[in-house]
Design an enzyme around this catalytic site. Structure first.
Site, PDB file in Angstrom:
ATOM      1  N   LYS A   1      34.753 -17.682 -22.954  1.00 27.75           N
ATOM      2  CA  LYS A   1      36.182 -17.727 -23.242  1.00 27.75           C
ATOM      3  C   LYS A   1      36.972 -17.504 -21.949  1.00 27.75           C
ATOM      4  CE  LYS A   1      35.277 -17.812 -27.740  1.00 27.75           C
ATOM      5  NZ  LYS A   1      35.598 -18.951 -28.623  1.00 27.75           N
TER       6      LYS A   1
ATOM      7  N   HIS B   1      26.639 -27.421 -33.022  1.00 29.19           N
ATOM      8  CA  HIS B   1      27.867 -26.815 -33.525  1.00 29.19           C
ATOM      9  C   HIS B   1      28.384 -27.640 -34.696  1.00 29.19           C
ATOM     10  CE1 HIS B   1      31.891 -25.094 -33.764  1.00 29.19           C
ATOM     11  NE2 HIS B   1      31.420 -24.086 -33.071  1.00 29.19           N
TER      12      HIS B   1
END
Length: 475
Positions: free
Chosen positions: A175, A294
């Site tokens: 992140k 994902h």
């Protein structure tokens, strides 16, 4: 007009529209071991009998159309048609039914999830006679599953490649998900891996944007992996997202990752598509790459209770198409997921033989006939206080992935990784000693934090963080 055509068109053919149930509702049908079985939750329009609605689902997802056609006489509909063989009302719901449909195997191309879904969840979901329709489960017969490669490697081969046993694997999504330069991105990867994580991860929407082109990211990540491996003596990995706008570009990125000596790549299988995913999975099998999957876009498809496709079906489809990991929700974090429902599809991902269990949403017994299993990945809003629950819920064969729960540590990325590794090792040791993680989890974390200042700091930061909302998709 030839005599043969005259015979087919004129004898035994009556133009017009007839009820679907006359042909496609067959309550006396005995299912075959080779049939693909589907359980649909259907909500008919007012005035439409459930038998007609169920028959319409079977017809429109197999051989039927809205009117009788004379070319029906040129084939054997009894051989190829789908059959609605049972209907049951949904307890506690008005005008909702589970329709069970059997499809003969000849309707589907071998080894193609794309073709299977084009039929079973195609135009029928827009059918006007139905207010809503949801595919709850599929039974994939061994005769069909054997036409698929499945996961590139599977759980045991991955553990052997990593030389890591007896505990869940630890990961972290880097992140902020967008905006970092390639060099700063690689630095974050290195710090997390050096601190004790097994994997770091590209976010699903990191592909090749102006702020960080894919080749630059791959190179700096490779440097981070080799450096962290040298310092820790452990095998490390980073999920390099190979998802791209074309299959050719996707394969180019996967090939470059292999040339760099990277152990794993990643794909967004729903936005990328099943054809692309199967292509990449076969490449990974042939070239020794693990494949992380994902599920971006899944909630658009699976979150509503009465319309769409349940994630257990998407999970089965992924196991067939190919992937070594897939995100599965956390039960305890920020993302949707009821415990029993989640554990139901986690078993469908990992186990070889799964018994029918309606209490967990499993409508059919599933035999994968030795197809390799897929590791579930728990990710989304989790931190060190969740570690005991995650270990108890998911067990050893899982990946526990802490993004903000690593990078949000007040002392930095590496201490965040240390905190998670210490918490995990403490929970695994306590479990192996016979302690009850469900009851004693917080005490176990507190005890471990006494000799780990990194864990103590993490415990203090996230002691009040909870995501308490009612689950939308329940049994």
């Amino acid at each position: 007009m030839s005599p043969q055509t005259e015979t087919k068109a004129g004898v035994g053919f009556k133009a017009g529209v007839k009820d679907y149930r006359l042909t496609y509702y067959t309550p006396d049908y005995e299912t075959k071991d080779t049939d693909i079985l589907a359980a649909f939750r259907m909500t008919p329009q007012p005035g439409v009998p459930p038998e007609e609605a169920g028959a319409a689902v079977a017809a429109e997802s197999s051989t039927g159309t809205w009117t009788t056609v004379w070319t029906d006489g040129l084939t054997s509909l009894d051989r190829y048609k789908g059959r609605c063989y049972d209907i049951e009302p949904v307890a506690g719901e008005e005008n909702q039914y589970i329709a069970y449909v059997a499809y003969p195997l000849d309707l589907f191309e071998e080894g193609s999830v794309t073709n299977m879904f084009t039929s079973i969840v195609g135009n029928v979901f827009g059918f006007k006679a139905l207010r809503a329709l949801r595919l709850e489960d599929l039974r994939i017969p061994p005769a069909y599953s054997k036409t698929f490669q499945g996961p590139p490697h599977g759980i045991q081969v991955e553990r052997d490649k990593l030389n890591k046993y007896g505990r869940p694997l630890l990961g972290c999504t880097i992140k902020p998900k967008l905006g970092l330069s390639a060099k700063n991105y690689g630095r974050a990867v290195y710090e997390c891996l050096r601190g004790g994580l097994d994997f770091t991860k590209d976010d699903e929407n990191v592909n090749s944007q102006p702020f960080m082109r894919w080749r630059d990211r791959f190179l700096f990540v490779a440097e981070a992996i080799f450096k962290s491996q040298a310092e820790t003596g452990e095998i490390k990995g980073h999920y390099l997202n190979a998802t791209a706008g074309t299959c050719e570009e996707m394969m180019k990125r996967a090939h470059f990752a292999r040339e760099l000596g990277m152990p794993i790549v990643m794909h967004d299988y729903l936005t990328g598509g099943f054809t692309a995913n199967t292509t990449l999975a076969r490449y990974c099998r042939d070239n020794g790459l693990l494949l992380h999957i994902h599920r971006a876009m899944h909630a658009v498809i699976d979150r509503q209770r009465n319309h769409g496709i349940h994630f257990r079906v998407l999970a089965k489809a992924l196991r067939m198409s190919g992937g070594d990991h897939i995100h599965s929700g956390t039960v305890v974090g920020k993302l949707e997921g009821e415990r029993e429902v989640t554990l139901g599809f986690v078993d469908l991902l990992r186990d070889d033989y799964i018994e029918k269990d309606r209490s967990r949403g499993i409508y059919f017994t599933q035999d994968w006939v030795s197809m390799p299993g897929v590791l579930p990945v728990a990710s989304g809003g989790i931190h060190v206080w969740h570690m005991s629950a995650l270990t108890e819920i998911f067990g050893d064969d899982s990946v526990l992935q802490f993004g903000g729960g690593t990078l949000g540590h007040p002392w930095g990325n590496a201490p965040g990784a240390v905190a998670n590794r210490v918490a995990l090792e403490a929970c695994v040791q306590a479990r192996n000693e016979g302690r009850d993680l469900a009851r004693e989890g917080n005490d176990i974390i507190r005890e471990a934090s006494k000799w780990s200042p990194e864990l103590a700091a993490a415990c203090e930061v996230w002691k009040e963080i909870k995501f308490v909302f009612e689950t939308i998709d329940t049994l």
